[in-house]
Design an enzyme around this catalytic site. Structure first.
Site, short mmCIF file in Angstrom:
data_model
loop_
_atom_site.label_atom_id
_atom_site.label_comp_id
_atom_site.label_asym_id
_atom_site.label_seq_id
_atom_site.Cartn_x
_atom_site.Cartn_y
_atom_site.Cartn_z
N GLY A 96 0.79 -1.21 0.00
CA GLY A 96 0.00 0.00 0.00
C GLY A 96 0.82 1.27 0.00
N HIS A 97 0.26 2.31 0.61
CA HIS A 97 0.82 3.66 0.56
C HIS A 97 2.18 3.73 1.24
CE1 HIS A 97 0.57 8.02 0.28
NE2 HIS A 97 0.72 8.15 1.59
N PHE A 98 2.29 3.22 2.46
CA PHE A 98 3.55 3.23 3.20
C PHE A 98 4.36 1.98 2.83
CE2 PHE A 98 1.12 6.23 5.74
CZ PHE A 98 2.08 7.16 6.15
#
Length: 302
Positions: free
Chosen positions: A275-277
């Site tokens: 995901g994002h991180f």
């Protein structure tokens, strides 16, 4: 038994135009004073602590500098202009402060790591000082319309005069909102340490911390209006670029990564099922790519 070398990491403050900015800096024993320099620009709602494991992994070979923006992490939180203070929490102001930070440290050449908020901050610096940028590492840092999810578009469209707009933003500043950003798109939950979102929320819950985030959220549309300028900069300067991207990012989906190749066709693109991180789950896969890229990008030409 093999003894692994880890860097010493200094934790310091620098006064930038009257604002006390916290930063982490590795002391690369192996490479010495001529070590390549990396400037790590963090995202929302995080701070330089999000790069701790990355700094441990590469900081003995490179001089790694990771500041906290005003209002984030351990940096000072000037009273927002929206609350009667004199500090405007806009992306232009974050870039102004980071420009002063870079000058204050005497950095004149570095590879910039742009993540999330780090992209609009970093690209503002790049258009002002292209000579500073030896290369770019872009990790889920968007600069293209197609890199915005529908949810991100709806969020960016919020304006202060709209009913419940501010409450929508404040709902994202809760523990559930912060944890959502870390967990969404993750492949193996057991690899995701809870420390990240817990520490982010600790700072968000400190007195006076939420209004700066509200102000920045309302200003995010200023970044979208400058996408064309940043794309033109990429076309003109063709910086050496490494793109490492969590393709299941709920905010900046995979098309935003591919879009960079229009303007920097020579860029290296690596997608990860996370995901994002992305560093939280994929650090072991990303570190060799980052190190190889920096080694091939440095030293500065001439």
């Amino acid at each position: 038994m093999t003894i692994l070398a880890f860097p010493r990491v200094a934790h310091r403050y620098l006064d930038v135009d009257g604002v006390r900015i916290f930063y982490r800096e590795s002391i690369p024993a192996e490479a010495g004073p001529e070590a390549p320099v990396l400037l790590l620009l963090h995202g929302f709602p995080s701070a330089s602590h999000q790069f701790r494991r990355l700094i441990d992994a590469i900081g003995n070979h490179y001089r790694v500098v990771a500041p906290d923006y005003p209002g984030f992490g351990h940096s000072e939180v000037p009273l927002p202009a929206s609350a009667g203070g004199t500090f405007a929490y806009t992306f232009d102001q974050l870039a102004d402060t980071m420009e002063g930070f870079v000058k204050g440290l005497g950095l004149d050449r570095f590879v910039a790591y742009l993540f999330d908020f780090g992209a609009p901050v970093g690209f503002r610096l790049a258009t002002r000082h292209p000579e500073w940028f030896a290369g770019l590492i872009v990790q889920n840092g968007n600069a293209y319309e197609e890199g915005l999810s529908e949810g991100a578009r709806d969020f960016i469209a919020l304006r202060p005069e709209q009913p419940d707009a501010e409450q929508t933003i404040r709902d994202l500043l809760t523990l559930s909102g912060t944890r959502f950003q870390y967990e969404t798109g993750i492949g193996k939950p057991e690899l995701l340490a809870p420390d990240g979102w817990t520490l982010d929320q600790h700072f968000l819950d400190q007195p006076g911390r939420k209004q700066p985030q509200v102000d920045l959220a309302f200003d995010y549309h200023s970044n979208v209006t400058r996408y064309g300028e940043w794309q033109a900069w990429l076309q003109q300067h063709r910086p050496r670029t490494l793109i490492i991207w969590g393709k299941d990012d709920p905010f900046f989906p995979e098309p935003g990564a591919h879009a960079y190749l229009r303007d920097v066709p020579e860029a290296e693109l690596h997608l990860f099922e996370t995901g994002h991180f992305a560093l939280e789950e994929k650090l072991p896969e990303m570190v060799p790519l980052i190190a190889d890229f920096v080694d091939r990008t440095w030293p500065m030409p001439g």
